[in-house]
Design a protein around this motif. Structure first.
Motif, PDB file in Angstrom:
ATOM      1  N   SER A  14     -12.767   7.280   4.333  1.00 13.06           N
ATOM      2  CA  SER A  14     -11.720   8.268   4.108  1.00 13.06           C
ATOM      3  C   SER A  14     -10.852   8.443   5.355  1.00 13.06           C
ATOM      4  N   LEU A  15     -11.468   8.470   6.507  1.00 12.10           N
ATOM      5  CA  LEU A  15     -10.718   8.620   7.750  1.00 12.10           C
ATOM      6  C   LEU A  15      -9.798   7.437   7.990  1.00 12.10           C
ATOM      7  N   VAL A  16     -10.296   6.227   7.760  1.00  9.74           N
ATOM      8  CA  VAL A  16      -9.472   5.025   7.945  1.00  9.74           C
ATOM      9  C   VAL A  16      -8.307   5.021   6.957  1.00  9.74           C
ATOM     10  N   VAL A  17      -8.578   5.396   5.711  1.00  6.24           N
ATOM     11  CA  VAL A  17      -7.530   5.440   4.687  1.00  6.24           C
ATOM     12  C   VAL A  17      -6.458   6.461   5.066  1.00  6.24           C
ATOM     13  N   VAL A  18      -6.886   7.622   5.540  1.00  8.31           N
ATOM     14  CA  VAL A  18      -5.920   8.661   5.939  1.00  8.31           C
ATOM     15  C   VAL A  18      -5.071   8.185   7.112  1.00  8.31           C
ATOM     16  N   PHE A  20      -4.180   5.062   7.852  1.00  9.00           N
ATOM     17  CA  PHE A  20      -3.179   4.113   7.361  1.00  9.00           C
ATOM     18  C   PHE A  20      -2.130   4.800   6.494  1.00  9.00           C
ATOM     19  N   ALA A  21      -2.527   5.831   5.756  1.00  4.07           N
ATOM     20  CA  ALA A  21      -1.554   6.561   4.939  1.00  4.07           C
ATOM     21  C   ALA A  21      -0.552   7.299   5.822  1.00  4.07           C
ATOM     22  N   VAL A  22      -1.033   7.933   6.863  1.00  2.38           N
ATOM     23  CA  VAL A  22      -0.130   8.662   7.767  1.00  2.38           C
ATOM     24  C   VAL A  22       0.795   7.689   8.504  1.00  2.38           C
ATOM     25  N   ILE A  23       0.276   6.534   8.885  1.00  3.11           N
ATOM     26  CA  ILE A  23       1.128   5.526   9.522  1.00  3.11           C
ATOM     27  C   ILE A  23       2.229   5.078   8.562  1.00  3.11           C
ATOM     28  N   ALA A  24       1.867   4.874   7.295  1.00  8.86           N
ATOM     29  CA  ALA A  24       2.877   4.461   6.310  1.00  8.86           C
ATOM     30  C   ALA A  24       3.905   5.555   6.079  1.00  8.86           C
ATOM     31  N   ARG A  26       4.795   8.006   8.226  1.00  9.39           N
ATOM     32  CA  ARG A  26       5.602   8.259   9.426  1.00  9.39           C
ATOM     33  C   ARG A  26       6.527   7.096   9.797  1.00  9.39           C
ATOM     34  N   THR A  27       6.026   5.866   9.680  1.00 10.95           N
ATOM     35  CA  THR A  27       6.798   4.733  10.186  1.00 10.95           C
ATOM     36  C   THR A  27       7.259   3.754   9.110  1.00 10.95           C
ATOM     37  N   GLY A  28       6.628   3.772   7.947  1.00 10.73           N
ATOM     38  CA  GLY A  28       6.952   2.804   6.912  1.00 10.73           C
ATOM     39  C   GLY A  28       6.206   1.491   7.074  1.00 10.73           C
ATOM     40  N   TRP A  29       5.268   1.429   8.030  1.00  7.33           N
ATOM     41  CA  TRP A  29       4.499   0.210   8.263  1.00  7.33           C
ATOM     42  C   TRP A  29       3.364   0.127   7.259  1.00  7.33           C
ATOM     43  N   LEU A  30       3.150  -1.066   6.718  1.00  9.34           N
ATOM     44  CA  LEU A  30       2.069  -1.310   5.764  1.00  9.34           C
ATOM     45  C   LEU A  30       1.165  -2.414   6.277  1.00  9.34           C
ATOM     46  N   LEU A  31      -0.029  -2.455   5.712  1.00  8.95           N
ATOM     47  CA  LEU A  31      -0.931  -3.560   6.006  1.00  8.95           C
ATOM     48  C   LEU A  31      -0.297  -4.852   5.495  1.00  8.95           C
ATOM     49  N   PRO A  32      -0.563  -5.972   6.161  1.00 12.09           N
ATOM     50  CA  PRO A  32       0.128  -7.215   5.810  1.00 12.09           C
ATOM     51  C   PRO A  32      -0.016  -7.629   4.350  1.00 12.09           C
ATOM     52  N   TRP A  33      -1.158  -7.415   3.734  1.00  9.05           N
ATOM     53  CA  TRP A  33      -1.336  -7.856   2.344  1.00  9.05           C
ATOM     54  C   TRP A  33      -0.675  -6.932   1.337  1.00  9.05           C
ATOM     55  N   LEU A  34      -0.139  -5.806   1.779  1.00  5.84           N
ATOM     56  CA  LEU A  34       0.563  -4.894   0.886  1.00  5.84           C
ATOM     57  C   LEU A  34       2.080  -5.017   0.977  1.00  5.84           C
ATOM     58  N   LEU A  39       7.225  -1.650  -2.508  1.00  5.58           N
ATOM     59  CA  LEU A  39       8.644  -1.515  -2.191  1.00  5.58           C
ATOM     60  C   LEU A  39       8.964  -0.186  -1.506  1.00  5.58           C
ATOM     61  N   ARG A  40       8.110   0.800  -1.686  1.00  9.17           N
ATOM     62  CA  ARG A  40       8.321   2.118  -1.083  1.00  9.17           C
ATOM     63  C   ARG A  40       7.094   2.491  -0.256  1.00  9.17           C
ATOM     64  N   PRO A  41       7.068   2.134   1.023  1.00  6.98           N
ATOM     65  CA  PRO A  41       5.865   2.360   1.836  1.00  6.98           C
ATOM     66  C   PRO A  41       5.526   3.834   2.026  1.00  6.98           C
ATOM     67  N   ARG A  42       6.531   4.681   2.124  1.00  5.71           N
ATOM     68  CA  ARG A  42       6.222   6.107   2.315  1.00  5.71           C
ATOM     69  C   ARG A  42       5.580   6.708   1.070  1.00  5.71           C
ATOM     70  N   LEU A  43       6.049   6.331  -0.095  1.00  4.86           N
ATOM     71  CA  LEU A  43       5.440   6.799  -1.340  1.00  4.86           C
ATOM     72  C   LEU A  43       4.023   6.260  -1.464  1.00  4.86           C
ATOM     73  N   TRP A  44       3.807   5.022  -1.034  1.00  8.09           N
ATOM     74  CA  TRP A  44       2.458   4.470  -1.030  1.00  8.09           C
ATOM     75  C   TRP A  44       1.556   5.285  -0.097  1.00  8.09           C
ATOM     76  N   GLY A  45       2.107   5.712   1.033  1.00  8.88           N
ATOM     77  CA  GLY A  45       1.332   6.536   1.961  1.00  8.88           C
ATOM     78  C   GLY A  45       0.908   7.857   1.337  1.00  8.88           C
ATOM     79  N   TYR A  46       1.831   8.492   0.627  1.00  4.18           N
ATOM     80  CA  TYR A  46       1.475   9.742  -0.045  1.00  4.18           C
ATOM     81  C   TYR A  46       0.440   9.501  -1.141  1.00  4.18           C
ATOM     82  N   ALA A  47       0.583   8.409  -1.869  1.00 10.09           N
ATOM     83  CA  ALA A  47      -0.387   8.086  -2.922  1.00 10.09           C
ATOM     84  C   ALA A  47      -1.766   7.852  -2.326  1.00 10.09           C
TER      85      ALA A  47
END
Length: 98
Positions: A14-18, A20-24, A26-34, A39-47
């Motif tokens: 859960s901590l690792v997921v949170v 990566f979600a906050v990074i997505a 705040r910055t729009g950065w995603l893991l390479p396989w995603l 197409l919308r990294p910030r929405l993915w972060g909220y999800a």
């Protein structure tokens, strides 16, 4: 003893997921396989953030034998997370402005 191990594992996940979600968010950065499918990294972060909360609530309800309302809230949050994740991967409307 096994509950403690599972609790520690889920807390770590859960901590690792949170993170990566906050990074997505705040910055729009995603893991390479995603990057190709999302197409919308910030929405993915909220999800992902909502999904992590759903996981934590579900585990709390199961571990403490809590009320059914907590489990139901976890299921609703899981559905919301799935919808937001689906919307993060859908292409938007292509509007042409003159």
């Amino acid at each position: 003893m096994p509950e403690n191990i599972v609790t520690g594992f889920l807390a770590t996940v859960s901590l690792v997921v949170v993170v990566f979600a906050v990074i997505a968010i705040r910055t729009g950065w995603l893991l390479p396989w995603l990057r190709r499918s999302t197409l919308r990294p910030r929405l993915w972060g909220y999800a992902t953030l909502v999904g992590a909360v759903a996981l934590d609530l579900f585990w709390y309800a199961w571990a403490t034998e809590g009320s059914y309302a907590i489990g139901a809230a976890a299921i609703v949050l899981c559905v919301v997370s799935s919808v937001l994740s689906f919307l993060a991967t859908r292409p938007g409307n292509a509007r042409v402005t003159p």
